[in-house]
Design a protein around this motif. Sequence first.
Motif, short mmCIF file in Angstrom:
data_model
loop_
_atom_site.label_atom_id
_atom_site.label_comp_id
_atom_site.label_asym_id
_atom_site.label_seq_id
_atom_site.Cartn_x
_atom_site.Cartn_y
_atom_site.Cartn_z
N THR A 308 7.94 12.40 -3.15
CA THR A 308 6.75 13.11 -3.62
C THR A 308 6.25 12.62 -4.98
OG1 THR A 308 8.17 14.84 -4.56
CG2 THR A 308 7.36 15.18 -2.34
N ALA A 309 6.85 11.58 -5.51
CA ALA A 309 6.45 11.09 -6.82
C ALA A 309 5.01 10.58 -6.80
CB ALA A 309 7.39 9.97 -7.27
N GLY A 310 4.21 11.01 -7.75
CA GLY A 310 2.87 10.48 -7.93
C GLY A 310 1.80 11.06 -7.04
N ILE A 311 2.10 12.11 -6.28
CA ILE A 311 1.07 12.68 -5.40
C ILE A 311 0.07 13.50 -6.23
CG2 ILE A 311 2.71 12.77 -3.51
CD1 ILE A 311 2.75 15.84 -3.85
N THR A 312 -1.08 13.77 -5.63
CA THR A 312 -2.08 14.64 -6.25
C THR A 312 -1.64 16.09 -6.09
OG1 THR A 312 -3.84 13.07 -5.79
CG2 THR A 312 -4.49 15.36 -6.18
N THR A 313 -1.79 16.87 -7.14
CA THR A 313 -1.39 18.28 -7.09
C THR A 313 -2.54 19.17 -7.54
OG1 THR A 313 -0.48 18.18 -9.34
CG2 THR A 313 1.03 17.74 -7.52
N ILE A 314 -2.46 20.44 -7.18
CA ILE A 314 -3.51 21.39 -7.56
C ILE A 314 -2.88 22.66 -8.12
CG2 ILE A 314 -5.19 20.52 -5.89
CD1 ILE A 314 -4.47 22.81 -4.06
N LEU A 368 -5.51 13.00 3.11
CA LEU A 368 -5.80 11.66 2.59
C LEU A 368 -5.98 11.65 1.08
CD1 LEU A 368 -6.25 8.73 3.41
CD2 LEU A 368 -8.64 9.28 3.88
N TRP A 369 -6.63 12.67 0.54
CA TRP A 369 -6.88 12.68 -0.90
C TRP A 369 -5.66 13.15 -1.69
CZ3 TRP A 369 -7.33 17.30 -3.93
CH2 TRP A 369 -7.28 18.50 -3.21
N ILE A 370 -4.70 13.79 -1.02
CA ILE A 370 -3.46 14.20 -1.67
C ILE A 370 -2.48 13.05 -1.75
CG2 ILE A 370 -1.44 15.72 -1.46
CD1 ILE A 370 -3.91 17.21 -2.31
N ASP A 371 -2.34 12.33 -0.62
CA ASP A 371 -1.40 11.21 -0.56
C ASP A 371 -1.81 10.27 0.57
OD1 ASP A 371 0.67 9.43 -0.56
OD2 ASP A 371 2.26 10.92 -0.46
N PRO A 372 -2.47 9.16 0.26
CA PRO A 372 -2.89 8.23 1.30
C PRO A 372 -1.74 7.50 1.98
CG PRO A 372 -3.40 7.35 -0.87
CD PRO A 372 -2.94 8.76 -1.09
N ASN A 742 -3.98 14.16 -11.15
CA ASN A 742 -3.55 12.85 -10.64
C ASN A 742 -4.32 12.45 -9.38
OD1 ASN A 742 -1.85 10.59 -11.14
ND2 ASN A 742 -0.55 11.18 -9.41
N LEU A 743 -5.60 12.71 -9.38
CA LEU A 743 -6.45 12.26 -8.29
C LEU A 743 -6.61 10.75 -8.43
CD1 LEU A 743 -8.14 13.31 -5.90
CD2 LEU A 743 -10.06 13.54 -7.49
N LYS A 744 -6.32 10.02 -7.36
CA LYS A 744 -6.22 8.56 -7.45
C LYS A 744 -7.45 7.87 -6.87
CE LYS A 744 -2.19 8.95 -5.37
NZ LYS A 744 -1.82 10.32 -5.76
N SER A 748 -7.20 3.93 -11.21
CA SER A 748 -7.60 5.05 -12.06
C SER A 748 -6.89 6.33 -11.63
CB SER A 748 -9.11 5.27 -11.99
OG SER A 748 -9.81 4.15 -12.47
N ARG A 749 -6.70 7.22 -12.61
CA ARG A 749 -6.12 8.53 -12.37
C ARG A 749 -6.98 9.56 -13.10
NH1 ARG A 749 -4.22 5.54 -9.45
NH2 ARG A 749 -2.04 5.13 -8.91
#
Length: 778
Positions: A308-314, A368-372, A742-744, A748-749
């Motif tokens: 789960t490292a580097g995923i987008t979180t909310i 897809l936007w959380i973790d491609p 951390n939206l990728k 860019s982040r």
Amino acid sequence: MAANTSTATTQDGHSSTNGLGQGFQDADEVLPQYHIEAQTSLVERPLRSLKYGEAFAVLDSYGDIGVLPGPEGLYFQDTRYLSRLGFTIEDQRPLLLSSVMQDDNGALSVDMTTPDIRIDAHDETTIPRELIAIERTKFLFKGACYDRIGLRNYDSRHWKLKIGVTFDADYRDLFEVRGMDRPVRGKRSVQVANESEVQFRYVGLDEVVRTTSLHFGPKPHRIEPGRAEFEVSLPPGGRTSLFIRVVFESHRAFTSAPAAEKVGEDAAAGLSHAAGSSAGARHPKGLGEGVIFARAYRDARRDLRQLTAGITTIISSNDQFNEAACRATADLYMLASRTPEGIYPFAGIPWYSTVFGRDGIITAMMALWIDPNFAKGVLRYLASTQAKAVDPAADAQPGKVLHETRRGEMAMLGEVPFRHYYGTIDGTPLFVMLAYEYYAVTGDIETIKRIWPALELALTWMNEYGDRDGDGFVEYARDTDKGLENQGWKDSHDSIFHTDGQLAKGPIALCEVQGYVYAAKNGMAKLATLLGHDDLATRLGKEALALRENFDKAFWCEEIGTYALALDGAKKQCAVRSSNAGHALFTGIALPERAASVATNLLSKDGFNGWGVRTIARGEARYNPMSYHNGSIWPHDNALVAMGLARYDLKPEASRIFQGMFDTALYQDQKRLPELFCGFMRRNQRGPVSYPVACSPQAWAAAAPFAFLSACIGLEIQHDRNRIRLRNPTLPDFLEGVSIFNLKLGDSRIDLRVQRYGSDVTVNVLRRVGDAQVSVVK
């Protein structure tokens, strides 16, 4: 359950019902194939699920297995390796205090205490309840289930207690657990291997040897094939721990090769035994079970953090939504399995803990936007397992994408056709559709080049095998009587019907499938342009445009104010109001002038019950709110509908569905959206009605909250423009604000804050690393 309904399963393992809303039943209707028996409901008692790789465990709230009838068990490759594991103290079950999955689903934590216990019937010695605390921790990791039972004495007296552990391994195939009978089975044996180990062994008819070894620590005072007993001495304030390690593995008979090399056609299936085999369960001799437990627990935590490292979180303004989102994230990564092609989300527990093509694709789209990485793994895996030849028994033709793969004894023997099964009409266009969406977000052209031959083959399949009569629509009809009767996502045998309730005769062209094909051809045209295939791009653009025009002519039904569910083999409309029409919005095949009418239909009292959009609208001939596909509510289906509404800028309608699904989550155990629930109308001060054999967790239900949120805020990640765009963002009433971290986008982040002020929404950039741009369009 009503007398005229029977819970059943379709060929992909998804259960269904044959109840008819009008109380009639066709004379030729019999119990559907692959029936799931349901003498008890999964709703009656909360179940806990653990998963790692190809192994999963279904436990009761105590962490036990099989104390009461049900699907509980420790499973590996569609086989139940442990059918019973019960824990008692002085021959009594403890009192349950709490039972929770850890926030990341990494382990089950159970707190218990002793009941009132009479030690000696002669002198009436008793232990009053609540003096001994019992803490249990269970987790799965690399071919073993680890179990620690800790006891602590809070009494001022010294106590000696007898702890009992009962166990069994029936090696039932998952389809047997679901209710199928087998006239002949393999041979099972059990032996006490040594003073702290019991071994079960099953030699299947498929010549696979499956073994289960139970290792106990400390050494039991008594051990026999189905029971181990411990004598525990607890002084005042004293503590002690018992450990049970259950190791499971398989190999071919008459060979010493490990399962990872010999079982299940691994190369063809593309599955990785490294995440599910027993290799990680072997430890150096001389290590105590406590040390083994601690090391495995540490390694399991590291493994999950790495995944789960580097995923987008909310994080939102609503703590309850935060809990639901955290649970959804944890479920997604618990269901994720590593393959040589990347991570793949297995469909769900307990019935579908394996690769499903459609489920994996839709899950990857919504996340897809959380973790491609989900999409990348799904695309590469499905490309590697794409059908290469015509095989009627598997409903396979060249270019068709895998529907399901199974590794159990019945599948290996052909008793069920799921070893590698391709009976899905929508998986192939969805595969192509996902490929473009993945590229649009990530710009990963290397993955597209790698799977390009599979994409071309999928396109050929759509035009040749998929379009059976050359009318431009993709239809299905099973190749054998063992195949799936209906091959869309609503694949119950009775899910496609006419206004009078009569079942449609094939070949059947589904409403939503034409939308998937339309989106696939549009996306493929753009990819073709990128790769210099200009002629192909031009042809696909023309085909997509023609398909949209013909779709509207053939499927629009003015009488019901929405798109028909399907066309039958005579090209007659199944003029039934259904959620399928919402998928036409999702893919963009619906004409703009139709969108408002489709939305009104979906959100009417017949379509929307207050919690979500029903699969089939109330009042239709086969409507039944307790059925699997004819009146129930599916979170993933609602998520796709919401994304479709947002596409046509119908944001209030999308927010209304999001609100209903959030309210649903509040009533669920662990705030986890289930696979589906019943479609009864929402009533004051009462929650939604559960479906008796729904899977929980289910991958595409877990991904749904992220789809709802992205739909409402209009999130678009556009790699080609180096831009993150929010189109007409809105938030439902239960959310005042949402922060996205951390939206990728490429290198860019971005961290964003979306804030609602009444009906107005603002967007602020909290952090930016890189040169990606953020814009808001209203």
